[in-house]
Scaffold this active site. Structure first.
Site, mmCIF file in Angstrom:
data_model
loop_
_atom_site.group_PDB
_atom_site.id
_atom_site.type_symbol
_atom_site.label_atom_id
_atom_site.label_comp_id
_atom_site.label_asym_id
_atom_site.label_seq_id
_atom_site.Cartn_x
_atom_site.Cartn_y
_atom_site.Cartn_z
ATOM 1 N N ILE A 89 -4.875 -9.222 15.522
ATOM 2 C CA ILE A 89 -3.403 -9.536 15.836
ATOM 3 C C ILE A 89 -2.604 -7.980 15.808
ATOM 4 O O ILE A 89 -1.707 -7.981 16.769
ATOM 5 C CB ILE A 89 -2.897 -10.474 14.832
ATOM 6 C CG1 ILE A 89 -1.385 -10.631 15.339
ATOM 7 C CG2 ILE A 89 -2.643 -9.701 13.556
ATOM 8 C CD1 ILE A 89 -1.597 -11.779 16.575
ATOM 9 N N ASP A 90 -3.057 -7.180 15.144
ATOM 10 C CA ASP A 90 -2.346 -5.708 15.483
ATOM 11 C C ASP A 90 -2.716 -5.365 16.861
ATOM 12 O O ASP A 90 -1.756 -4.228 17.080
ATOM 13 C CB ASP A 90 -3.054 -4.740 14.464
ATOM 14 C CG ASP A 90 -2.393 -4.827 12.999
ATOM 15 O OD1 ASP A 90 -1.639 -5.150 12.825
ATOM 16 O OD2 ASP A 90 -3.383 -4.340 12.007
ATOM 17 N N HIS A 112 -0.875 1.090 16.393
ATOM 18 C CA HIS A 112 -1.491 -0.039 17.236
ATOM 19 C C HIS A 112 -0.205 -0.474 18.325
ATOM 20 O O HIS A 112 0.418 -1.316 18.534
ATOM 21 C CB HIS A 112 -1.327 -1.303 16.354
ATOM 22 C CG HIS A 112 -2.509 -1.522 15.274
ATOM 23 N ND1 HIS A 112 -3.754 -1.465 15.451
ATOM 24 C CD2 HIS A 112 -2.416 -1.293 13.899
ATOM 25 C CE1 HIS A 112 -4.465 -1.212 14.496
ATOM 26 N NE2 HIS A 112 -3.612 -0.944 13.426
ATOM 27 N N GLU A 155 -6.045 4.486 13.998
ATOM 28 C CA GLU A 155 -6.901 3.611 14.675
ATOM 29 C C GLU A 155 -7.532 4.124 16.025
ATOM 30 O O GLU A 155 -8.580 3.544 16.363
ATOM 31 C CB GLU A 155 -6.115 2.310 15.029
ATOM 32 C CG GLU A 155 -5.407 2.124 16.329
ATOM 33 C CD GLU A 155 -4.009 2.593 15.882
ATOM 34 O OE1 GLU A 155 -2.933 2.616 16.447
ATOM 35 O OE2 GLU A 155 -3.511 3.131 14.562
ATOM 36 N N TYR A 212 -1.252 4.273 10.930
ATOM 37 C CA TYR A 212 -1.510 2.973 11.943
ATOM 38 C C TYR A 212 -0.415 2.820 12.948
ATOM 39 O O TYR A 212 0.738 2.754 12.562
ATOM 40 C CB TYR A 212 -1.994 1.733 11.222
ATOM 41 C CG TYR A 212 -3.145 1.906 10.477
ATOM 42 C CD1 TYR A 212 -4.427 2.094 11.257
ATOM 43 C CD2 TYR A 212 -3.249 1.942 9.085
ATOM 44 C CE1 TYR A 212 -5.741 2.067 10.680
ATOM 45 C CE2 TYR A 212 -4.636 1.925 8.537
ATOM 46 C CZ TYR A 212 -5.693 1.937 8.994
ATOM 47 O OH TYR A 212 -6.885 2.183 8.362
ATOM 48 N N SER A 252 -10.697 -2.458 8.101
ATOM 49 C CA SER A 252 -11.438 -3.309 8.961
ATOM 50 C C SER A 252 -12.622 -4.249 8.205
ATOM 51 O O SER A 252 -12.543 -5.309 7.874
ATOM 52 C CB SER A 252 -12.185 -2.858 10.263
ATOM 53 O OG SER A 252 -11.304 -2.446 11.419
ATOM 54 N N LYS A 303 1.525 1.646 7.486
ATOM 55 C CA LYS A 303 1.707 0.695 8.538
ATOM 56 C C LYS A 303 2.775 1.376 9.410
ATOM 57 O O LYS A 303 3.444 2.440 9.447
ATOM 58 C CB LYS A 303 2.474 -0.438 8.111
ATOM 59 C CG LYS A 303 1.452 -1.450 7.589
ATOM 60 C CD LYS A 303 0.441 -1.737 8.461
ATOM 61 C CE LYS A 303 0.775 -2.457 9.575
ATOM 62 N NZ LYS A 303 -0.453 -3.110 10.598
ATOM 63 N N ARG A 336 0.873 -1.367 -0.010
ATOM 64 C CA ARG A 336 0.087 0.110 -0.175
ATOM 65 C C ARG A 336 0.807 1.335 0.024
ATOM 66 O O ARG A 336 1.998 1.180 0.305
ATOM 67 C CB ARG A 336 -0.949 0.105 1.180
ATOM 68 C CG ARG A 336 -2.144 -1.127 1.039
ATOM 69 C CD ARG A 336 -2.887 -1.092 2.689
ATOM 70 N NE ARG A 336 -2.038 -1.702 3.621
ATOM 71 C CZ ARG A 336 -2.363 -2.063 4.825
ATOM 72 N NH1 ARG A 336 -3.757 -1.620 5.132
ATOM 73 N NH2 ARG A 336 -1.879 -2.589 5.720
#
Length: 361
Positions: free
Chosen positions: A269-270, A96, A118, A94, A134, A75, A15
């Site tokens: 899992i993130d 996380h 997020e 993101y 999601s 990410k 991405r």
């Protein structure tokens, strides 16, 4: 503002955080955009498209981080990227952090301002920047689970929808949020026998109405979940507590009673995963087996569908990116409490209560 778009470097992550259309809008508003060469190659966007949109294409990530004050990613930053961040940088991506103490420590040490997609909320307390990924992850979860359930994938050798005279697979979805709803929708489309668990009775009623009785719904209790998991062929974990570590709903002991060749797909899992035996995997090596049960725990699932994911994510993030650029970071956050909820780290400290609580545990 000087905005940087580096190439994503997480394993098999294709991405890109900004499309040429978004870049053109930023440039038209008077901002400078610096894009690392080949940043969009994974979705077929050439450097020339960014140049035509007004961006400056730079040869290395080092050059992008040096030139820009606002770094926009998809990410979480890898160690080499964290090392490039300084106190003058704002990172928008993101993160996380609840499941990643090392990353949190690195970002705090850098002195940067880190805003996480997020944990941003809208006026209805939804998660607008988490929702599109999601949706993709929920839909993908059924596809990857179906492949893993086939014999070449190591599974029981079952077709989700069964066949005339042969019962369909039993699919359990844990969590009735965005990912869970889309997973249930896809599994029903495969003609599987689908049961969805959630702790919200109103949400279960809403889903029951939406699916017109095609989806079995159940209130989530440890005993009920355990009984369903033991009978399941495919379990998809979609539970979410914004910013916080995911609760563990399936224990190692439960695996001993599950069917050999059953499949667990951990969309959470993130945030640490909702199965006790989960650990992050990559698209290069997506599954592992514990006690005969296949685990799929890829931490960037939507990265496998980068074209769809890039444009879905870009449409959601663009208004926030434009607000940061046009208003400045402090004003943009001050004027929108939901946007401010995305602030996770500033001046060396964690500012998100859920993240702070998770990392203190």
């Amino acid at each position: 503002m000087r905005i940087g778009v580096p190439k994503e470097i997480k394993t098999l992550e294709f991405r890109v955080s900004a499309t040429p259309g978004v870049v053109r809008h930023l440039v038209q508003d008077g901002h400078q955009v610096f894009v690392e060469t080949n940043a969009g190659a994974g979705v077929g966007i050439e450097d020339s498209a960014y140049a035509e949109a007004g961006a400056t294409v730079l040869p290395t990530a080092d050059a992008v981080f040096e030139a820009a004050d606002l770094i926009v990613k998809v990410k979480e930053p890898q160690a080499v990227e964290i090392a490039r961040l300084t106190a003058r940088h704002t990172l928008f991506t993101y993160l996380h952090l609840a499941a990643d103490l090392d990353q949190a420590k690195g970002l705090m040490a850098s002195g940067c301002t880190a805003i996480a997609y997020e944990t941003i909320t809208d006026a209805r307390s939804r998660l607008p920047l988490l929702a599109p990924m999601s949706q993709v992850a929920g839909r993908m979860a059924v596809d990857v689970g179906a492949v893993a359930l086939l014999r070449p994938g190591g599974g029981r050798g079952m077709l989700l929808g069964g066949a005339p005279g042969v019962p369909p697979a039993k699919v359990v979805v844990l969590g009735g949020g965005v990912a869970g709803k889309h997973a249930a929708e896809m599994a029903i489309g495969h003609r599987a026998d689908v049961t969805l668990f959630d702790i919200s009775a109103p949400r279960l009623e809403e889903l029951d109405d939406q699916f017109g009785g095609r989806l079995k719904t159940a209130f989530s209790t440890p005993d009920a979940v355990r009984a369903a998991v033991i009978e399941a062929d495919l379990v998809i974990g979609c539970v979410l507590i914004p910013g916080a570590a995911a609760p563990k709903l399936v224990s190692r002991a439960d695996l001993a009673e599950m069917k050999t060749g059953a499949v667990l797909v951990d969309v959470a899992i993130d945030q640490g995963g909702c199965f006790e035996t989960s650990r992050p995997t990559t698209h290069a090596d997506p599954t592992f087996v514990v006690d005969g049960v296949i685990h799929y725990c890829v931490a960037n699932m939507p990265g496998a569908a980068p074209l769809t994911s890039t444009y879905a994510l870009g449409a959601a993030t663009a208004p926030y990116l434009l607000a940061l650029a046009n208003k400045g970071v402090d004003r943009a956050l001050a004027e929108d409490p939901g946007f401010a909820a995305g602030l996770n780290i500033k001046a060396g400290r964690i500012t998100c209560a859920a993240v702070a609580e998770a990392l203190a545990a």
